[in-house]
Write a protein that holds these residues in place. Sequence first.
Motif, PDB file in Angstrom:
ATOM      1  N   VAL A 195      47.914  24.724 -40.676  1.00  7.71           N
ATOM      2  CA  VAL A 195      48.228  23.201 -40.453  1.00  7.71           C
ATOM      3  C   VAL A 195      47.327  22.249 -41.261  1.00  7.71           C
ATOM      4  O   VAL A 195      45.984  22.319 -41.362  1.00  7.71           O
ATOM      5  N   LEU A 196      48.000  21.349 -41.931  1.00  7.65           N
ATOM      6  CA  LEU A 196      47.382  20.156 -42.451  1.00  7.65           C
ATOM      7  C   LEU A 196      47.336  18.900 -41.877  1.00  7.65           C
ATOM      8  O   LEU A 196      46.140  18.112 -41.718  1.00  7.65           O
ATOM      9  N   TRP A 197      48.151  18.804 -40.648  1.00  7.01           N
ATOM     10  CA  TRP A 197      48.179  17.669 -39.579  1.00  7.01           C
ATOM     11  C   TRP A 197      48.691  17.993 -38.662  1.00  7.01           C
ATOM     12  O   TRP A 197      49.887  18.425 -38.261  1.00  7.01           O
ATOM     13  N   PHE A 198      48.228  17.814 -37.147  1.00  3.39           N
ATOM     14  CA  PHE A 198      48.676  18.001 -35.913  1.00  3.39           C
ATOM     15  C   PHE A 198      49.056  16.566 -35.305  1.00  3.39           C
ATOM     16  O   PHE A 198      48.662  15.615 -35.587  1.00  3.39           O
ATOM     17  N   THR A 199      50.235  16.556 -34.488  1.00  2.45           N
ATOM     18  CA  THR A 199      50.715  15.603 -34.149  1.00  2.45           C
ATOM     19  C   THR A 199      50.448  15.589 -32.245  1.00  2.45           C
ATOM     20  O   THR A 199      50.284  16.445 -31.797  1.00  2.45           O
ATOM     21  N   LYS A 200      50.671  14.357 -31.702  1.00  2.00           N
ATOM     22  CA  LYS A 200      50.658  14.438 -30.330  1.00  2.00           C
ATOM     23  C   LYS A 200      51.514  15.383 -29.450  1.00  2.00           C
ATOM     24  O   LYS A 200      51.405  15.544 -28.464  1.00  2.00           O
ATOM     25  N   SER A 201      52.539  15.674 -30.194  1.00  2.00           N
ATOM     26  CA  SER A 201      53.436  16.461 -29.726  1.00  2.00           C
ATOM     27  C   SER A 201      52.886  17.970 -28.903  1.00  2.00           C
ATOM     28  O   SER A 201      53.376  18.720 -28.024  1.00  2.00           O
ATOM     29  N   LYS A 202      51.821  18.214 -29.621  1.00  2.00           N
ATOM     30  CA  LYS A 202      51.185  19.658 -29.551  1.00  2.00           C
ATOM     31  C   LYS A 202      49.835  19.371 -28.748  1.00  2.00           C
ATOM     32  O   LYS A 202      49.314  20.181 -27.720  1.00  2.00           O
ATOM     33  N   PHE A 203      49.219  18.134 -28.957  1.00  4.20           N
ATOM     34  CA  PHE A 203      47.881  18.010 -28.494  1.00  4.20           C
ATOM     35  C   PHE A 203      47.847  16.729 -27.924  1.00  4.20           C
ATOM     36  O   PHE A 203      47.056  15.775 -28.445  1.00  4.20           O
ATOM     37  N   ASP A 204      48.422  16.400 -26.604  1.00  2.00           N
ATOM     38  CA  ASP A 204      48.387  15.101 -26.007  1.00  2.00           C
ATOM     39  C   ASP A 204      47.179  14.785 -25.412  1.00  2.00           C
ATOM     40  O   ASP A 204      46.677  13.506 -25.260  1.00  2.00           O
ATOM     41  N   ASP A 205      46.110  15.552 -25.338  1.00  4.54           N
ATOM     42  CA  ASP A 205      44.778  15.312 -24.529  1.00  4.54           C
ATOM     43  C   ASP A 205      43.739  15.048 -25.899  1.00  4.54           C
ATOM     44  O   ASP A 205      42.549  14.854 -25.617  1.00  4.54           O
ATOM     45  N   GLN A 206      44.132  15.146 -27.129  1.00  5.06           N
ATOM     46  CA  GLN A 206      43.212  14.865 -28.167  1.00  5.06           C
ATOM     47  C   GLN A 206      42.805  13.319 -28.083  1.00  5.06           C
ATOM     48  O   GLN A 206      43.534  12.403 -27.990  1.00  5.06           O
ATOM     49  N   SER A 212      50.404   8.298 -38.592  1.00  7.84           N
ATOM     50  CA  SER A 212      50.703   8.731 -39.980  1.00  7.84           C
ATOM     51  C   SER A 212      52.268   8.965 -40.113  1.00  7.84           C
ATOM     52  O   SER A 212      52.984   8.546 -39.326  1.00  7.84           O
ATOM     53  N   PRO A 213      52.744   9.370 -41.402  1.00  7.37           N
ATOM     54  CA  PRO A 213      54.189   9.197 -41.433  1.00  7.37           C
ATOM     55  C   PRO A 213      54.807  10.480 -40.774  1.00  7.37           C
ATOM     56  O   PRO A 213      56.119  10.538 -40.547  1.00  7.37           O
ATOM     57  N   TRP A 214      54.005  11.102 -40.046  1.00  9.19           N
ATOM     58  CA  TRP A 214      54.515  12.295 -39.319  1.00  9.19           C
ATOM     59  C   TRP A 214      54.396  12.295 -37.778  1.00  9.19           C
ATOM     60  O   TRP A 214      54.613  12.961 -37.066  1.00  9.19           O
ATOM     61  N   GLY A 215      53.896  11.164 -37.488  1.00 13.26           N
ATOM     62  CA  GLY A 215      53.708  10.610 -35.904  1.00 13.26           C
ATOM     63  C   GLY A 215      52.025  10.514 -35.642  1.00 13.26           C
ATOM     64  O   GLY A 215      51.241  10.775 -36.647  1.00 13.26           O
ATOM     65  N   VAL A 216      51.620  10.037 -34.686  1.00  8.79           N
ATOM     66  CA  VAL A 216      50.289   9.952 -34.170  1.00  8.79           C
ATOM     67  C   VAL A 216      49.841  11.479 -33.954  1.00  8.79           C
ATOM     68  O   VAL A 216      50.187  12.303 -33.304  1.00  8.79           O
ATOM     69  N   GLY A 220      44.131  18.740 -39.824  1.00  9.32           N
ATOM     70  CA  GLY A 220      43.580  20.008 -39.679  1.00  9.32           C
ATOM     71  C   GLY A 220      42.116  20.172 -40.471  1.00  9.32           C
ATOM     72  O   GLY A 220      41.692  19.162 -41.156  1.00  9.32           O
ATOM     73  N   TRP A 221      41.523  20.971 -39.935  1.00 12.31           N
ATOM     74  CA  TRP A 221      40.188  21.497 -40.318  1.00 12.31           C
ATOM     75  C   TRP A 221      39.858  21.520 -41.941  1.00 12.31           C
ATOM     76  O   TRP A 221      39.071  20.762 -42.585  1.00 12.31           O
ATOM     77  N   HIS A 222      40.954  22.376 -42.658  1.00 16.81           N
ATOM     78  CA  HIS A 222      40.732  22.595 -43.929  1.00 16.81           C
ATOM     79  C   HIS A 222      40.958  21.528 -44.901  1.00 16.81           C
ATOM     80  O   HIS A 222      40.424  21.437 -45.991  1.00 16.81           O
ATOM     81  N   ILE A 223      41.876  20.709 -44.451  1.00 19.44           N
ATOM     82  CA  ILE A 223      42.047  19.293 -45.494  1.00 19.44           C
ATOM     83  C   ILE A 223      40.952  18.724 -45.906  1.00 19.44           C
ATOM     84  O   ILE A 223      40.746  18.010 -46.676  1.00 19.44           O
ATOM     85  N   GLU A 224      39.888  18.536 -44.789  1.00 21.93           N
ATOM     86  CA  GLU A 224      38.957  17.553 -44.836  1.00 21.93           C
ATOM     87  C   GLU A 224      38.027  17.637 -46.145  1.00 21.93           C
ATOM     88  O   GLU A 224      37.716  16.937 -46.631  1.00 21.93           O
TER      89      GLU A 224
END
Length: 470
Positions: A195-206, A212-216, A220-224
């Motif tokens: 994963v490069l980017w997670f969205t709220k669809s999977k992690f609502d409690d984040q 982002s262009p793909w949603g709020v 992911g860890w590796h990209i940083e």
Amino acid sequence: MRTVNLYNTLTKKTEEFTPNVEGKVNMYTCGPTVYHFAHIGNLRSYIMEDVLEKYLRYAGYDVKRVMNITDVGHLASDADSGEDKMLTGAKREHKTVMEIAEFYRKAFFEDCDKLNIKTPDVIEPATNCIPEFIHMIEKLIADEYAYVAGGNVYFDTSKLEEYYVLSNQNEEELMVGVRDDVEEDTNKRSKTDFVLWFTKSKFDDQELKWDSPWGVGYPGWHIECSCISMKHLGEYLDIHCGGVDNIFPHHTNEIAQSEAYIGHKWCNYWFHVQHLNDKRGKMSKSAGGFLTVSALEEEGYSPLVYRMFCLQSHYRKPLVFSYEVLDNVKTAYEKLQKKVSSLAEEGEVEQAVLEKYQDRFAEAMGSDMNTSQAITVLYDALKEDTNDATKRSIVVDFEQVLSLGLFDKPADGSDDVDEEFTAWIEGKIEERKAAKKEKDFAKADAIRQELLDKGVEVKDTREGTVWNLL
């Protein structure tokens, strides 16, 4: 510049280090995930990376070292599953994620100070670089190295010919390596995709989320690490450092996304430090009961005793921790520190002797950071038939790299000797001097033995009689 040979995880052999730009080194080290205290196993890696940086400077290189701070995106599992470690820390302590990040960031650098670990030239938290992450991901999607599925953005490892170039694994081994308790992500086209980017669809409690262009969502860890390295060091990296547990998948994924993004080789040398083990195995936070620098201090150990403990073993060998071994190192360290602190400063440095030991030290350190051999060279120098001024100069020179605090106040918290004992020693030295003048050598030898019985060694030099504690 002195020759430096390093074991390169990428090529699986020891090579002569040659930077991309002559005389300059771009160095990146993976920083801490600041959700808990660093344990002494984590800190072994930072100690050895510190030694590497300092030796490269000692060898004549201009080093720029960058470190990230992971304050978002590092999940409990390397398979992109589980809760963000930062959120776990926040729930554990009933604080916000940023409160947790600031508290443990400060604690980490306090530990580094105690261990004489130099602060990197650049320290960048992941949360400072959201625009850079988004830009890289957009380009990877445009170049068809990444895809969107289920609201998340994934890197497509099938696009690469050599995904396992760093780890020498294969897909069958990966299937075994992934933890059985991790729920498979059905959005992935391949199990190796990440994963490069997670969205709220999977992690609502984040707690931390960004548009982002793909949603709020959040990165992911590796990209940083890829983005932070390129932001401060450009597209050509000389050395990337970390613990061996980062080789797969973290560093493997860094290479994949970085080289897909820039279109050429990214990093030439990979420097990995082996685990610290205890009787239970690898020391880790998940196993519980991990040891911190503060815990060692509470048991009466100077943090620099632990640094010496690490330096007495090669960084590519697993190191087994026990208090019994640490006690032995503590005794040796305190004797060494007292020996060094007793060296007289007066006298002319014998340049030929200094250069001889500088060459021996460079030979040890230039042979894949052989710190154990370098400490042996230090002990040999202190036994050399030369004056104290020369010995002091040698220790000062080596301390640029070893950073053991050998000129600090003794680790046991006491002065070398109290005034009364000092006066007694000096009185005995005067007695011995008078006996030798009268050619009463039996008496002079008896006084020398009396001093030895009290743990005091005397030595006759061209500058006069000097003494030190054994």
